[in-house]
Each structure stands twice: as structure tokens, then as C-alpha cells.
Write an enzyme that holds these catalytic residues in place. Structure first.
Site, PDB file in Angstrom:
ATOM      1  N   GLY A  75       0.799  -1.216   0.000  1.00 25.33           N
ATOM      2  CA  GLY A  75       0.000   0.000   0.000  1.00 25.33           C
ATOM      3  C   GLY A  75       0.832   1.266   0.000  1.00 25.33           C
ATOM      4  O   GLY A  75       0.498   2.248  -0.672  1.00 25.33           O
ATOM      5  N   THR A  76       1.917   1.297   0.767  1.00 21.37           N
ATOM      6  CA  THR A  76       2.757   2.485   0.823  1.00 21.37           C
ATOM      7  C   THR A  76       3.331   2.805  -0.552  1.00 21.37           C
ATOM      8  O   THR A  76       3.344   3.972  -0.985  1.00 21.37           O
ATOM      9  CB  THR A  76       3.889   2.287   1.853  1.00 21.37           C
ATOM     10  OG1 THR A  76       3.321   2.221   3.156  1.00 21.37           O
ATOM     11  CG2 THR A  76       4.897   3.425   1.798  1.00 21.37           C
ATOM     12  N   ASN A 167      -7.450   4.488   9.073  1.00 21.50           N
ATOM     13  CA  ASN A 167      -6.892   3.298   9.701  1.00 21.50           C
ATOM     14  C   ASN A 167      -6.813   3.386  11.218  1.00 21.50           C
ATOM     15  O   ASN A 167      -6.681   2.363  11.887  1.00 21.50           O
ATOM     16  CB  ASN A 167      -5.488   3.022   9.143  1.00 21.50           C
ATOM     17  CG  ASN A 167      -4.555   4.205   9.331  1.00 21.50           C
ATOM     18  OD1 ASN A 167      -4.892   5.343   9.001  1.00 21.50           O
ATOM     19  ND2 ASN A 167      -3.372   3.952   9.860  1.00 21.50           N
ATOM     20  N   GLN A 195      -7.665   0.190   4.021  1.00 23.58           N
ATOM     21  CA  GLN A 195      -8.566  -0.318   5.059  1.00 23.58           C
ATOM     22  C   GLN A 195      -9.976  -0.568   4.529  1.00 23.58           C
ATOM     23  O   GLN A 195     -10.680  -1.445   5.018  1.00 23.58           O
ATOM     24  CB  GLN A 195      -8.638   0.672   6.227  1.00 23.58           C
ATOM     25  CG  GLN A 195      -7.369   0.777   7.044  1.00 23.58           C
ATOM     26  CD  GLN A 195      -7.045  -0.493   7.805  1.00 23.58           C
ATOM     27  OE1 GLN A 195      -7.904  -1.345   8.044  1.00 23.58           O
ATOM     28  NE2 GLN A 195      -5.788  -0.630   8.190  1.00 23.58           N
ATOM     29  N   HIS A 217      -2.499  -7.774   2.450  1.00 22.58           N
ATOM     30  CA  HIS A 217      -2.439  -8.293   3.824  1.00 22.58           C
ATOM     31  C   HIS A 217      -3.480  -7.672   4.747  1.00 22.58           C
ATOM     32  O   HIS A 217      -3.632  -8.110   5.889  1.00 22.58           O
ATOM     33  CB  HIS A 217      -1.027  -8.138   4.395  1.00 22.58           C
ATOM     34  CG  HIS A 217      -0.666  -6.757   4.835  1.00 22.58           C
ATOM     35  ND1 HIS A 217      -0.683  -6.363   6.157  1.00 22.58           N
ATOM     36  CD2 HIS A 217      -0.256  -5.682   4.130  1.00 22.58           C
ATOM     37  CE1 HIS A 217      -0.295  -5.104   6.240  1.00 22.58           C
ATOM     38  NE2 HIS A 217      -0.032  -4.654   5.030  1.00 22.58           N
ATOM     39  N   THR A 253      11.098  -7.451 -11.065  1.00 26.22           N
ATOM     40  CA  THR A 253      10.547  -8.806 -11.147  1.00 26.22           C
ATOM     41  C   THR A 253       9.215  -8.877 -10.418  1.00 26.22           C
ATOM     42  O   THR A 253       9.106  -8.478  -9.259  1.00 26.22           O
ATOM     43  CB  THR A 253      11.538  -9.815 -10.534  1.00 26.22           C
ATOM     44  OG1 THR A 253      12.792  -9.713 -11.225  1.00 26.22           O
ATOM     45  CG2 THR A 253      11.000 -11.235 -10.678  1.00 26.22           C
ATOM     46  N   CYS A 342       1.970   1.247  11.549  1.00 26.92           N
ATOM     47  CA  CYS A 342       3.144   1.844  10.919  1.00 26.92           C
ATOM     48  C   CYS A 342       3.734   2.952  11.768  1.00 26.92           C
ATOM     49  O   CYS A 342       4.773   3.504  11.434  1.00 26.92           O
ATOM     50  CB  CYS A 342       2.769   2.395   9.537  1.00 26.92           C
ATOM     51  SG  CYS A 342       2.055   1.163   8.446  1.00 26.92           S
TER      52      CYS A 342
END
Length: 399
Positions: A75-76, A167, A195, A217, A253, A342
Site C-alpha cells: 500500500g505504501t 486506519n 482499510q 495483507h 521482477t 506503521c
């Protein structure tokens, strides 16, 4: 004698949703085929098919073209690509930053995730004009303020970045109204839906955001895989170079196994979502009622917001130290957090709580409960009982 580990109660789904067994199974079927999808040989072609099947499945679930789904590392990274990619794609407008209308504008709300706030700050260093949209005491953005600001320079390239669901306190924004306002003034709208996705109705047809960030996640999928939805026609400058993967938007990759897990997790999250949201909402309301009954001076952050996350409760307890409460709950076998995972250092404080006016009480404990598909009413009652015990103990020690 070694004592068996106490069975833990996990109520920190907003930090990471434990990976669901169906996701493990979907990923496990591809593990022995985990080759580089850019390779031209047969194993590489199989990995490429795996990646593209996952992309197509996610696109179908989101209701968008598969070309609009760009995989990232989380997400970041997706937030950064949206904001800085916009700023850098309009770098030519920043040649004369002092001249009105020349440099791009970025509006972010005061309660954004640091991934957006700090990306916007970096954009300011690179010539963008950055402003933070104020919020009220419930964490709802001030659309009247935003309208006034948009009207001051309607011809400038503009990005509005507002997270769909917060969040830390669970406030859900009226994204449809934000998109309508932004598009009225020719602005692009980005939303951090990390979220919200799977818990809030993120329909891209009804709410046509231009950019959307998400990660696996938070849905019961694997860590290390995120996505950026980009509406057809929206131009972004890549943040890194050296490969043509992901249409050169996120070169490197690719991760077909992670993408497979993301697709499986998103499908599970959307399946029966309405019934699960109703169940979560009942659990949320029950927990808040228990907290208010057991700790009369407790606050529910964002509790009066018009729209709220169904599976998140943020409680504030005056007279308590956050660190002491969180550690005590952990000793009781209950995993919760003080806010964003975070930024979990309780000594740092919270930009979100500051923005909604929670600044006067010291000490002041903020505790975030978030729950998922395995959470029961009995779990909620156990958590409320433990919080009441811990709060009384910590207040007594602090007095």
C-alpha cells in the site's frame, strides 16, 4: 517446567489480517512454479500466465479493465506512486513555482496515512503546492473548505488524495461527494483504500475515483503485494526505472504467487460482505457500549462520524498511559494496537488524534480494536472485560 503459551485473542486485523487458509491453498498450488514471469522459456510463461490470471480476476472483482491494475510491493508504494507519479508527470508546470497556475497542486486530508502525507511533502520539495484538508471532530473532511481552495486556481493540474476509511479511528469518507467535487474542477482523485476494500462498498462505477491504492495483507492475503488502480487515460510518471514490467509503472521482477494470494483474498473478502458487515457492526456497537459502561469517561474516537468502519473501534481513556495499557493487554493475551501499526511508538502521539482535537488530556491512552471473520461476541466481551481491568489498574498506578 516450560508453561504452554497462553491462547491469544487477536483484535488487530487493521494492522494485518491473518492469512486465510483458502489463500494459503491458492498460493501453495503455485509455489513450485515460482519462476520469473518475464522469462521466455516454458516455466517463465507459466509464471506469466499465473500473474495475468490473478490480474484478470482482481480486475473483474473491482469492475475495471485489467490494464488498470498495476501490482506493487504494498500500500505504501501504491500511495507513493499515485501522488509522486502525479507530481512528476506535471513537472513542466513547476518551472515557475511562484507564478499562479503553473505548478501542480496536491490536497491531502489531515488524517491521511503517513505514506500519503510524506509523499505529498516530498512533492512539495519537487515544486508542487501542497495543502492539507481540515477535518472536523469526527474525522470527516471539510468539503466546503476544499471547494473554496479548488476555485482559487481551477486551471492548475490538481490531485486530491483522501483515504476512503481511516486506519486509526475508522471514519469513512463520502468518497462519491469528493469525486464529484474534484471532477467538477477538473481534479484527479486518489484514495488510499487499504482499510476500506472488502469492508466498505468500493464500487468503481458508482464512485469513479481516478486512482486507488490497496494491499493484500489487510484482506487475509500475503504481505508484500499491493496494487494501484489507474483509470484509463490517467498519466503518471514512474518512480523507478530499469524494466518494462507493469507497463513500466512499477518495473522489477513481478510476484505471481503474491498476486494469486491477493486475488484469492479479495474474492473471499467480497463474498458475503454485506452479511459480514452487519455482523461486524453489531460487534462494534456492543464493544462501544461495554466500554462506555465500564469506563464512563472513555471516548470513542470518530464515534459520531456519519460513516464508519464496521470492524474498528478506537477508544480513548483519560488518565492512562498508552504504552502501559497496550503492554498490559498484551500480558492478558489480547493483541490490539494504539493506532496505526506503521507508527506504533506510543511516545510519538498521533497526527490523527491531533487533527480531531484530542490534544488536551495527558496522560491519555488510545486503544484500537479491529476484528475480522473469526471474531465472536465472546471475544468482544473478553476484550471489554480486560480493558476495564487494565484501565483501573493503570489509573491507580498513575494517580
Amino acid at each position: 517446567m516450560i508453561q504452554p503459551e497462553k491462547e491469544r485473542l487477536y483484535l488487530d486485523y487493521a494492522a494485518t489480517w491473518p492469512m486465510r487458509p483458502e489463500v494459503w491453498e491458492a498460493m501453495g498450488a503455485e509455489l513450485r512454479h515460482g519462476f520469473n514471469p518475464a522469462s521466455a522459456h516454458a516455466p517463465g510463461r507459466r509464471a506469466h500466465r499465473c500473474l495475468e490470471v490473478a490480474r484478470g480476476r482482481i480486475a473483474d472483482l473491482l469492475g475495471c479493465p485489467r490494464s488498470s491494475v498495476c501490482f506493487t510491493g504494498g500500500g505504501t508504494q501504491s500511495d507513493n506512486l499515485a501522488i509522486l507519479g502525479f507530481v512528476r508527470s506535471h513537472a513542466g508546470h513547476a518551472e515557475h513555482p511562484g507564478r499562479p497556475g503553473r505548478s501542480p497542486r496536491v490536497f491531502v486530508s489531515e488524517i491521511e496515512h503517513k505514506a500519503c502525507l510524506e509523499a505529498a511533502d516530498r512533492g512539495a520539495v519537487e515544486g508542487a503546492r501542497v495543502a492539507r484538508i481540515p477535518v472536523d471532530g469526527s474525522g470527516t473532511v471539510d468539503l466546503a473548505w476544499l471547494r473554496r481552495e479548488l476555485a482559487t486556481d481551477p486551471d492548475a493540474p490538481t490531485l486530491i488524495s483522501v483515504m476512503w476509511a481511516n486506519n486509526e479511528i475508522g471514519t469513512v469518507q463520502a468518497m462519491g461527494d469528493i469525486v464529484e467535487l474534484g471532477h467538477e474542477y477538473g481534479a484527479l482523485v486518489h484514495t488510499d483504500a487499504v482499510q476500506a476494500l472488502g469492508k466498505v462498498d468500493c464500487d468503481l462505477e458508482r464512485t469513479p475515483v481516478d486512482l486507488l491504492s490497496a494491499t493484500a495483507h489487510k484482506l487475509g492475503g500475503p504481505v508484500g503485494i499491493g496494487l494501484l488502480y489507474r483509470r484509463p487515460g490517467v498519466t503518471l510518471e514512474p518512480l523507478s526505472y530499469g524494466g518494462g514490467q507493469e507497463r513500466s509503472m512499477w518495473p522489477g521482477t513481478q510476484n505471481p504467487i503474491g498476486a494469486t494470494g491477493f486475488a484469492a483474498a479479495l474474492a473471499l473478502a467480497l463474498e458475503g460482505r454485506e452479511a459480514e458487515v452487519a455482523r461486524w457492526t453489531a460487534l462494534r456497537d456492543h464493544l462501544e457500549a461495554r466500554i462506555r459502561a465500564e469506563i464512563p469517561d472513555a471516548r470513542i474516537h470518530g464515534g459520531d462520524a456519519p460513516l464508519r468502519m464496521p470492524n474498528l473501534v478506537s477508544a480513548g481513556i483519560p488518565g492512562c498511559d498508552s504504552g502501559a495499557v497496550l503492554v498490559s493487554l498484551d500480558f492478558e493475551g489480547i493483541a490490539v494496537s494504539g493506532g496505526s501499526a506503521c507508527g506504533s511508538d506510543s511516545s510519538v502521539g498521533s497526527d490523527v488524534l491531533d487533527a480531531i482535537g484530542i490534544t488536551s488530556d495527558l496522560p491519555y491512552a488510545a486503544v484500537r480494536f479491529s476484528f475480522g471473520h473469526e471474531t465472536s461476541r465472546a471475544d468482544i466481551d473478553a476484550a471489554a472485560d480486560a480493558l476495564a481491568r487494565v484501565a483501573a489498574r493503570v489509573v491507580a498506578l498513575t494517580a
